[in-house]
Scaffold this active site. Structure first.
Site, PDB file in Angstrom:
ATOM      1  N   ASN A 146       0.823  -1.221   0.000  1.00  0.00           N
ATOM      2  CA  ASN A 146       0.000   0.000   0.000  1.00  0.00           C
ATOM      3  C   ASN A 146       0.853   1.266   0.000  1.00  0.00           C
ATOM      4  O   ASN A 146       0.415   2.306  -0.490  1.00  0.00           O
ATOM      5  CB  ASN A 146      -0.914  -0.027   1.230  1.00  0.00           C
ATOM      6  CG  ASN A 146      -1.486   1.331   1.533  1.00  0.00           C
ATOM      7  OD1 ASN A 146      -2.486   1.755   0.944  1.00  0.00           O
ATOM      8  ND2 ASN A 146      -0.856   2.078   2.441  1.00  0.00           N
ATOM      9  N   TYR A 197       3.400  10.406 -11.306  1.00  0.00           N
ATOM     10  CA  TYR A 197       2.675   9.473 -10.422  1.00  0.00           C
ATOM     11  C   TYR A 197       1.990   8.392 -11.266  1.00  0.00           C
ATOM     12  O   TYR A 197       2.094   7.189 -10.971  1.00  0.00           O
ATOM     13  CB  TYR A 197       1.654  10.265  -9.607  1.00  0.00           C
ATOM     14  CG  TYR A 197       0.737   9.447  -8.726  1.00  0.00           C
ATOM     15  CD1 TYR A 197       1.232   8.787  -7.599  1.00  0.00           C
ATOM     16  CD2 TYR A 197      -0.628   9.351  -9.001  1.00  0.00           C
ATOM     17  CE1 TYR A 197       0.385   8.045  -6.776  1.00  0.00           C
ATOM     18  CE2 TYR A 197      -1.477   8.623  -8.189  1.00  0.00           C
ATOM     19  CZ  TYR A 197      -0.974   7.967  -7.076  1.00  0.00           C
ATOM     20  OH  TYR A 197      -1.814   7.238  -6.267  1.00  0.00           O
ATOM     21  N   LYS A 199       2.422   4.196 -11.430  1.00  0.00           N
ATOM     22  CA  LYS A 199       1.327   3.255 -11.185  1.00  0.00           C
ATOM     23  C   LYS A 199       1.117   2.331 -12.401  1.00  0.00           C
ATOM     24  O   LYS A 199       0.819   1.144 -12.234  1.00  0.00           O
ATOM     25  CB  LYS A 199       0.042   4.002 -10.841  1.00  0.00           C
ATOM     26  CG  LYS A 199       0.077   4.674  -9.462  1.00  0.00           C
ATOM     27  CD  LYS A 199       0.139   3.675  -8.315  1.00  0.00           C
ATOM     28  CE  LYS A 199       0.057   4.334  -6.951  1.00  0.00           C
ATOM     29  NZ  LYS A 199       0.123   3.377  -5.837  1.00  0.00           N
ATOM     30  N   VAL A 249      -9.476   8.642  -2.758  1.00  0.00           N
ATOM     31  CA  VAL A 249      -9.766   8.105  -1.425  1.00  0.00           C
ATOM     32  C   VAL A 249      -9.497   9.232  -0.437  1.00  0.00           C
ATOM     33  O   VAL A 249      -8.556  10.017  -0.615  1.00  0.00           O
ATOM     34  CB  VAL A 249      -8.857   6.892  -1.107  1.00  0.00           C
ATOM     35  CG1 VAL A 249      -9.250   6.264   0.221  1.00  0.00           C
ATOM     36  CG2 VAL A 249      -8.901   5.867  -2.239  1.00  0.00           C
TER      37      VAL A 249
HETATM   38  N1  LIG Z   1      -5.722   8.804  -1.702  1.00  0.00           N
HETATM   39  C1  LIG Z   1      -6.088   8.563  -2.957  1.00  0.00           C
HETATM   40  O1  LIG Z   1      -6.896   9.283  -3.556  1.00  0.00           O
HETATM   41  C2  LIG Z   1      -5.514   7.360  -3.678  1.00  0.00           C
HETATM   42  C3  LIG Z   1      -6.086   6.990  -4.903  1.00  0.00           C
HETATM   43  C4  LIG Z   1      -5.583   5.888  -5.570  1.00  0.00           C
HETATM   44  C5  LIG Z   1      -4.547   5.157  -5.029  1.00  0.00           C
HETATM   45  N2  LIG Z   1      -3.985   5.544  -3.840  1.00  0.00           N
HETATM   46  C6  LIG Z   1      -2.860   4.769  -3.337  1.00  0.00           C
HETATM   47  O2  LIG Z   1      -3.176   4.297  -2.053  1.00  0.00           O
HETATM   48  C7  LIG Z   1      -1.974   4.078  -1.324  1.00  0.00           C
HETATM   49  C8  LIG Z   1      -2.086   4.718   0.042  1.00  0.00           C
HETATM   50  O3  LIG Z   1      -2.164   6.112  -0.138  1.00  0.00           O
HETATM   51  P1  LIG Z   1      -2.920   7.076   0.876  1.00  0.00           P
HETATM   52  O4  LIG Z   1      -3.959   7.764   0.098  1.00  0.00           O
HETATM   53  O5  LIG Z   1      -3.277   6.364   2.107  1.00  0.00           O
HETATM   54  O6  LIG Z   1      -1.743   8.127   1.123  1.00  0.00           O
HETATM   55  P2  LIG Z   1      -1.197   8.809   2.454  1.00  0.00           P
HETATM   56  O7  LIG Z   1      -2.319   9.135   3.361  1.00  0.00           O
HETATM   57  O8  LIG Z   1      -0.294   9.886   1.971  1.00  0.00           O
HETATM   58  O9  LIG Z   1      -0.353   7.639   3.135  1.00  0.00           O
HETATM   59  C9  LIG Z   1       0.788   7.121   2.482  1.00  0.00           C
HETATM   60  C10 LIG Z   1       1.367   6.035   3.343  1.00  0.00           C
HETATM   61  O10 LIG Z   1       2.509   5.470   2.660  1.00  0.00           O
HETATM   62  C11 LIG Z   1       3.609   5.541   3.552  1.00  0.00           C
HETATM   63  N3  LIG Z   1       4.874   5.632   2.815  1.00  0.00           N
HETATM   64  C12 LIG Z   1       5.260   6.566   1.921  1.00  0.00           C
HETATM   65  N4  LIG Z   1       6.499   6.299   1.476  1.00  0.00           N
HETATM   66  C13 LIG Z   1       6.901   5.176   2.117  1.00  0.00           C
HETATM   67  C14 LIG Z   1       8.081   4.392   2.102  1.00  0.00           C
HETATM   68  N5  LIG Z   1       9.141   4.727   1.335  1.00  0.00           N
HETATM   69  N6  LIG Z   1       8.157   3.283   2.879  1.00  0.00           N
HETATM   70  C15 LIG Z   1       7.111   2.940   3.657  1.00  0.00           C
HETATM   71  N7  LIG Z   1       5.967   3.644   3.746  1.00  0.00           N
HETATM   72  C16 LIG Z   1       5.865   4.745   2.974  1.00  0.00           C
HETATM   73  C17 LIG Z   1       3.349   6.760   4.433  1.00  0.00           C
HETATM   74  O11 LIG Z   1       4.146   6.685   5.594  1.00  0.00           O
HETATM   75  P3  LIG Z   1       4.582   8.008   6.444  1.00  0.00           P
HETATM   76  O12 LIG Z   1       3.466   8.266   7.411  1.00  0.00           O
HETATM   77  O13 LIG Z   1       5.864   7.590   7.096  1.00  0.00           O
HETATM   78  O14 LIG Z   1       4.772   9.128   5.470  1.00  0.00           O
HETATM   79  C18 LIG Z   1       1.861   6.567   4.686  1.00  0.00           C
HETATM   80  O15 LIG Z   1       1.654   5.566   5.661  1.00  0.00           O
HETATM   81  C19 LIG Z   1      -0.848   4.633  -2.193  1.00  0.00           C
HETATM   82  O16 LIG Z   1      -0.211   3.592  -2.890  1.00  0.00           O
HETATM   83  C20 LIG Z   1      -1.581   5.548  -3.150  1.00  0.00           C
HETATM   84  O17 LIG Z   1      -0.886   5.724  -4.367  1.00  0.00           O
HETATM   85  C21 LIG Z   1      -4.462   6.615  -3.147  1.00  0.00           C
END
Ligand SMILES: NC(=O)c1ccc[n+]([C@@H]2O[C@H](COP(=O)([O-])OP(=O)(O)OC[C@H]3O[C@@H](n4cnc5c(N)ncnc54)[C@H](OP(=O)(O)O)[C@@H]3O)[C@@H](O)[C@H]2O)c1
Length: 234
Positions: free
Chosen positions: A77, A144, A148, A177
Protein backbone atom coordinates in the site's frame (compact mmCIF):
# COMPACT_ATOMS: atom_id res chain seq x y z
CA UNK A 1 -7.43 -16.52 0.16
CA UNK A 2 -9.41 -15.75 3.29
CA UNK A 3 -8.45 -12.72 5.38
CA UNK A 4 -9.97 -14.40 8.44
CA UNK A 5 -7.20 -16.46 10.00
CA UNK A 6 -4.47 -14.99 7.82
CA UNK A 7 -1.34 -13.08 8.87
CA UNK A 8 -1.43 -9.73 7.09
CA UNK A 9 1.50 -7.36 6.51
CA UNK A 10 0.46 -3.90 5.24
CA UNK A 11 3.10 -1.41 4.04
CA UNK A 12 2.48 2.29 4.60
CA UNK A 13 0.13 1.55 7.48
CA UNK A 14 0.90 4.61 9.63
CA UNK A 15 -2.15 6.46 8.30
CA UNK A 16 -4.58 6.77 5.37
CA UNK A 17 -5.63 3.72 3.40
CA UNK A 18 -2.86 1.54 4.87
CA UNK A 19 -4.08 2.07 8.41
CA UNK A 20 -7.67 1.35 7.30
CA UNK A 21 -6.55 -1.86 5.57
CA UNK A 22 -4.75 -2.98 8.75
CA UNK A 23 -7.76 -2.20 10.97
CA UNK A 24 -10.26 -3.86 8.64
CA UNK A 25 -8.06 -6.96 8.32
CA UNK A 26 -8.05 -7.24 12.10
CA UNK A 27 -11.82 -6.67 12.30
CA UNK A 28 -12.35 -9.39 9.70
CA UNK A 29 -10.54 -11.95 11.83
CA UNK A 30 -6.92 -11.88 10.66
CA UNK A 31 -4.96 -13.81 13.27
CA UNK A 32 -2.14 -11.26 13.18
CA UNK A 33 -1.70 -7.87 11.50
CA UNK A 34 1.68 -6.24 10.97
CA UNK A 35 1.66 -2.50 10.23
CA UNK A 36 4.69 -1.70 8.09
CA UNK A 37 5.61 1.88 9.07
CA UNK A 38 8.64 4.09 8.57
CA UNK A 39 8.47 5.26 12.16
CA UNK A 40 7.22 2.84 14.83
CA UNK A 41 7.33 5.46 17.61
CA UNK A 42 3.88 6.55 18.67
CA UNK A 43 2.09 3.85 16.67
CA UNK A 44 -0.38 2.49 19.15
CA UNK A 45 -3.32 0.64 17.65
CA UNK A 46 -4.58 -2.21 19.84
CA UNK A 47 -4.01 -5.60 18.23
CA UNK A 48 -1.78 -4.31 15.43
CA UNK A 49 1.99 -4.86 15.53
CA UNK A 50 4.14 -2.04 14.14
CA UNK A 51 7.16 -3.13 12.10
CA UNK A 52 9.72 -0.67 10.78
CA UNK A 53 9.94 -0.67 6.99
CA UNK A 54 10.91 1.81 4.30
CA UNK A 55 10.07 0.30 0.92
CA UNK A 56 12.78 2.35 -0.82
CA UNK A 57 15.44 0.66 1.34
CA UNK A 58 16.18 -2.97 0.47
CA UNK A 59 17.89 -3.70 3.80
CA UNK A 60 14.85 -2.38 5.67
CA UNK A 61 12.49 -4.56 3.61
CA UNK A 62 14.67 -7.65 4.14
CA UNK A 63 14.79 -7.00 7.90
CA UNK A 64 10.99 -6.70 8.05
CA UNK A 65 10.56 -9.92 6.07
CA UNK A 66 13.04 -11.70 8.33
CA UNK A 67 10.97 -10.68 11.34
CA UNK A 68 7.56 -11.51 9.83
CA UNK A 69 8.12 -15.04 8.54
CA UNK A 70 4.51 -16.05 9.27
CA UNK A 71 3.04 -13.53 6.78
CA UNK A 72 0.41 -15.00 4.46
CA UNK A 73 -0.98 -11.78 2.92
CA UNK A 74 1.34 -8.96 1.83
CA UNK A 75 -0.48 -5.69 1.10
CA UNK A 76 1.68 -3.27 -0.88
CA UNK A 77 0.00 0.00 0.00
CA UNK A 78 2.89 2.42 0.67
CA UNK A 79 2.84 5.17 -1.92
CA UNK A 80 3.68 8.77 -2.65
CA UNK A 81 2.21 11.28 -5.06
CA UNK A 82 2.94 14.80 -6.16
CA UNK A 83 1.28 17.34 -8.37
CA UNK A 84 3.41 18.77 -11.18
CA UNK A 85 2.93 21.82 -13.42
CA UNK A 86 3.29 19.98 -16.69
CA UNK A 87 4.29 16.64 -18.22
CA UNK A 88 7.18 18.63 -19.72
CA UNK A 89 8.30 20.03 -16.36
CA UNK A 90 12.09 20.22 -16.05
CA UNK A 91 11.95 17.86 -13.05
CA UNK A 92 9.74 15.26 -14.79
CA UNK A 93 12.43 12.59 -14.94
CA UNK A 94 13.68 13.18 -11.39
CA UNK A 95 10.08 13.18 -10.12
CA UNK A 96 9.23 9.97 -12.00
CA UNK A 97 12.35 8.25 -10.60
CA UNK A 98 11.29 9.24 -7.09
CA UNK A 99 7.69 8.05 -7.58
CA UNK A 100 8.90 4.79 -9.08
CA UNK A 101 11.34 4.15 -6.26
CA UNK A 102 8.39 3.97 -3.85
CA UNK A 103 5.34 3.08 -5.95
CA UNK A 104 6.94 0.62 -8.38
CA UNK A 105 10.31 -0.58 -7.08
CA UNK A 106 8.87 -0.68 -3.55
CA UNK A 107 6.54 -3.45 -4.76
CA UNK A 108 9.44 -5.25 -6.41
CA UNK A 109 11.54 -5.10 -3.23
CA UNK A 110 8.77 -6.41 -0.96
CA UNK A 111 7.76 -9.11 -3.46
CA UNK A 112 11.38 -10.29 -3.68
CA UNK A 113 11.62 -10.47 0.10
CA UNK A 114 8.19 -11.93 0.88
CA UNK A 115 7.49 -14.29 -2.06
CA UNK A 116 9.65 -17.10 -0.58
CA UNK A 117 7.85 -16.62 2.76
CA UNK A 118 4.43 -16.84 1.08
CA UNK A 119 5.58 -19.97 -0.76
CA UNK A 120 6.46 -21.61 2.56
CA UNK A 121 3.06 -20.53 3.96
CA UNK A 122 0.88 -22.26 1.31
CA UNK A 123 1.00 -19.47 -1.29
CA UNK A 124 -1.01 -16.73 0.36
CA UNK A 125 -1.61 -13.46 -1.46
CA UNK A 126 0.03 -10.24 -2.58
CA UNK A 127 -2.33 -7.25 -2.85
CA UNK A 128 -0.93 -4.26 -4.74
CA UNK A 129 -2.68 -0.92 -4.26
CA UNK A 130 -2.53 0.82 -7.62
CA UNK A 131 -4.89 3.55 -8.84
CA UNK A 132 -7.30 4.58 -11.60
CA UNK A 133 -4.39 6.66 -12.97
CA UNK A 134 -2.93 3.34 -14.10
CA UNK A 135 -5.15 3.87 -17.15
CA UNK A 136 -5.81 7.59 -17.00
CA UNK A 137 -2.82 9.90 -16.89
CA UNK A 138 -2.97 13.69 -16.85
CA UNK A 139 -0.18 16.27 -17.19
CA UNK A 140 -0.48 17.24 -13.51
CA UNK A 141 -0.07 13.61 -12.43
CA UNK A 142 2.23 12.37 -15.20
CA UNK A 143 5.04 11.06 -12.97
CA UNK A 144 2.68 9.47 -10.42
CA UNK A 145 0.60 7.86 -13.18
CA UNK A 146 3.72 6.49 -14.90
CA UNK A 147 4.77 4.85 -11.62
CA UNK A 148 1.33 3.25 -11.18
CA UNK A 149 1.16 2.02 -14.82
CA UNK A 150 4.60 0.45 -14.33
CA UNK A 151 3.46 -1.05 -11.02
CA UNK A 152 0.45 -2.58 -12.81
CA UNK A 153 2.78 -4.18 -15.33
CA UNK A 154 4.99 -5.53 -12.53
CA UNK A 155 1.86 -6.86 -10.79
CA UNK A 156 0.79 -8.73 -13.92
CA UNK A 157 4.23 -10.33 -14.28
CA UNK A 158 4.31 -11.29 -10.59
CA UNK A 159 0.89 -12.94 -10.90
CA UNK A 160 2.11 -15.23 -13.69
CA UNK A 161 5.43 -15.88 -11.96
CA UNK A 162 3.85 -16.81 -8.64
CA UNK A 163 1.02 -18.99 -10.00
CA UNK A 164 3.31 -21.98 -9.51
CA UNK A 165 3.56 -21.35 -5.79
CA UNK A 166 -0.22 -20.66 -5.54
CA UNK A 167 0.13 -17.01 -4.55
CA UNK A 168 -2.96 -14.95 -5.42
CA UNK A 169 -1.73 -11.63 -6.83
CA UNK A 170 -4.38 -8.91 -6.69
CA UNK A 171 -4.28 -5.51 -8.38
CA UNK A 172 -6.40 -2.83 -6.69
CA UNK A 173 -7.46 0.12 -8.80
CA UNK A 174 -9.25 3.00 -7.11
CA UNK A 175 -10.11 6.66 -7.68
CA UNK A 176 -9.94 9.37 -5.01
CA UNK A 177 -9.77 8.11 -1.43
CA UNK A 178 -10.21 10.42 1.56
CA UNK A 179 -6.61 10.57 2.86
CA UNK A 180 -3.76 13.07 3.29
CA UNK A 181 -2.55 12.26 -0.22
CA UNK A 182 -5.43 14.18 -1.82
CA UNK A 183 -6.20 16.53 1.08
CA UNK A 184 -6.25 19.61 -1.17
CA UNK A 185 -8.54 18.15 -3.83
CA UNK A 186 -12.16 19.27 -3.67
CA UNK A 187 -13.66 16.15 -5.29
CA UNK A 188 -15.80 13.23 -4.16
CA UNK A 189 -13.63 10.72 -2.28
CA UNK A 190 -14.26 7.22 -0.98
CA UNK A 191 -13.86 6.48 2.73
CA UNK A 192 -10.65 4.44 3.22
CA UNK A 193 -12.53 1.95 5.41
CA UNK A 194 -14.99 1.30 2.56
CA UNK A 195 -12.07 0.83 0.14
CA UNK A 196 -10.45 -1.66 2.54
CA UNK A 197 -13.70 -3.62 2.85
CA UNK A 198 -14.12 -3.82 -0.94
CA UNK A 199 -10.47 -4.89 -1.32
CA UNK A 200 -10.76 -7.75 1.18
CA UNK A 201 -14.11 -8.83 -0.23
CA UNK A 202 -12.29 -9.26 -3.54
CA UNK A 203 -9.35 -11.07 -1.93
CA UNK A 204 -11.73 -13.43 -0.07
CA UNK A 205 -13.56 -14.14 -3.33
CA UNK A 206 -10.38 -15.06 -5.20
CA UNK A 207 -10.27 -11.91 -7.34
CA UNK A 208 -7.16 -11.08 -9.35
CA UNK A 209 -8.25 -7.46 -9.81
CA UNK A 210 -10.42 -5.18 -7.69
CA UNK A 211 -11.99 -2.12 -9.28
CA UNK A 212 -13.19 -0.28 -6.19
CA UNK A 213 -15.44 2.49 -7.51
CA UNK A 214 -17.75 3.22 -10.43
CA UNK A 215 -15.36 5.77 -11.99
CA UNK A 216 -12.54 3.22 -12.08
CA UNK A 217 -14.81 0.58 -13.59
CA UNK A 218 -15.86 3.08 -16.29
CA UNK A 219 -12.24 3.89 -17.17
CA UNK A 220 -11.29 0.20 -17.40
CA UNK A 221 -14.34 -0.70 -19.47
CA UNK A 222 -13.57 2.07 -21.97
CA UNK A 223 -10.01 0.96 -22.71
CA UNK A 224 -10.81 -0.88 -25.94
CA UNK A 225 -13.23 1.76 -27.22
CA UNK A 226 -12.30 4.36 -29.89
CA UNK A 227 -13.21 7.07 -27.35
CA UNK A 228 -11.43 5.52 -24.36
CA UNK A 229 -11.58 7.81 -21.33
CA UNK A 230 -7.84 8.53 -21.37
CA UNK A 231 -8.19 10.40 -24.71
CA UNK A 232 -10.51 12.97 -23.24
CA UNK A 233 -10.96 12.79 -19.46
CA UNK A 234 -13.65 15.04 -17.99
N1 LIG B 1 -5.72 8.80 -1.70
C1 LIG B 1 -6.09 8.56 -2.96
O1 LIG B 1 -6.90 9.28 -3.56
C2 LIG B 1 -5.51 7.36 -3.68
C3 LIG B 1 -6.09 6.99 -4.90
C4 LIG B 1 -5.58 5.89 -5.57
C5 LIG B 1 -4.55 5.16 -5.03
N2 LIG B 1 -3.98 5.54 -3.84
C6 LIG B 1 -2.86 4.77 -3.34
O2 LIG B 1 -3.18 4.30 -2.05
C7 LIG B 1 -1.97 4.08 -1.32
C8 LIG B 1 -2.09 4.72 0.04
O3 LIG B 1 -2.16 6.11 -0.14
P1 LIG B 1 -2.92 7.08 0.88
O4 LIG B 1 -3.96 7.76 0.10
O5 LIG B 1 -3.28 6.36 2.11
O6 LIG B 1 -1.74 8.13 1.12
P2 LIG B 1 -1.20 8.81 2.45
O7 LIG B 1 -2.32 9.14 3.36
O8 LIG B 1 -0.29 9.89 1.97
O9 LIG B 1 -0.35 7.64 3.14
C9 LIG B 1 0.79 7.12 2.48
C10 LIG B 1 1.37 6.03 3.34
O10 LIG B 1 2.51 5.47 2.66
C11 LIG B 1 3.61 5.54 3.55
N3 LIG B 1 4.87 5.63 2.81
C12 LIG B 1 5.26 6.57 1.92
N4 LIG B 1 6.50 6.30 1.48
C13 LIG B 1 6.90 5.18 2.12
C14 LIG B 1 8.08 4.39 2.10
N5 LIG B 1 9.14 4.73 1.34
N6 LIG B 1 8.16 3.28 2.88
C15 LIG B 1 7.11 2.94 3.66
N7 LIG B 1 5.97 3.64 3.75
C16 LIG B 1 5.86 4.75 2.97
C17 LIG B 1 3.35 6.76 4.43
O11 LIG B 1 4.15 6.68 5.59
P3 LIG B 1 4.58 8.01 6.44
O12 LIG B 1 3.47 8.27 7.41
O13 LIG B 1 5.86 7.59 7.10
O14 LIG B 1 4.77 9.13 5.47
C18 LIG B 1 1.86 6.57 4.69
O15 LIG B 1 1.65 5.57 5.66
C19 LIG B 1 -0.85 4.63 -2.19
O16 LIG B 1 -0.21 3.59 -2.89
C20 LIG B 1 -1.58 5.55 -3.15
O17 LIG B 1 -0.89 5.72 -4.37
C21 LIG B 1 -4.46 6.61 -3.15
Amino acid sequence: MNIAGSVVFVTGASRGLGLALAKVALAQGASKVYAGVRNTEGFDVPGIIPVKVDVTDEASVLAAAERCQDTTVLVNNAGIGEIQDSALASNMIELTRRMMDTNTFGIVRTAQAFAPILARNDGGAIVNVLSDVTWLSRPMLAAYAASKSAAWSVTNALRLELTGQKTQVVAVHVGFVDTDLVRGFDVPKTDPRVVAEVVFEGVNGGALEVLVDEGTRLIKSSLSLPDAVYFNPQ
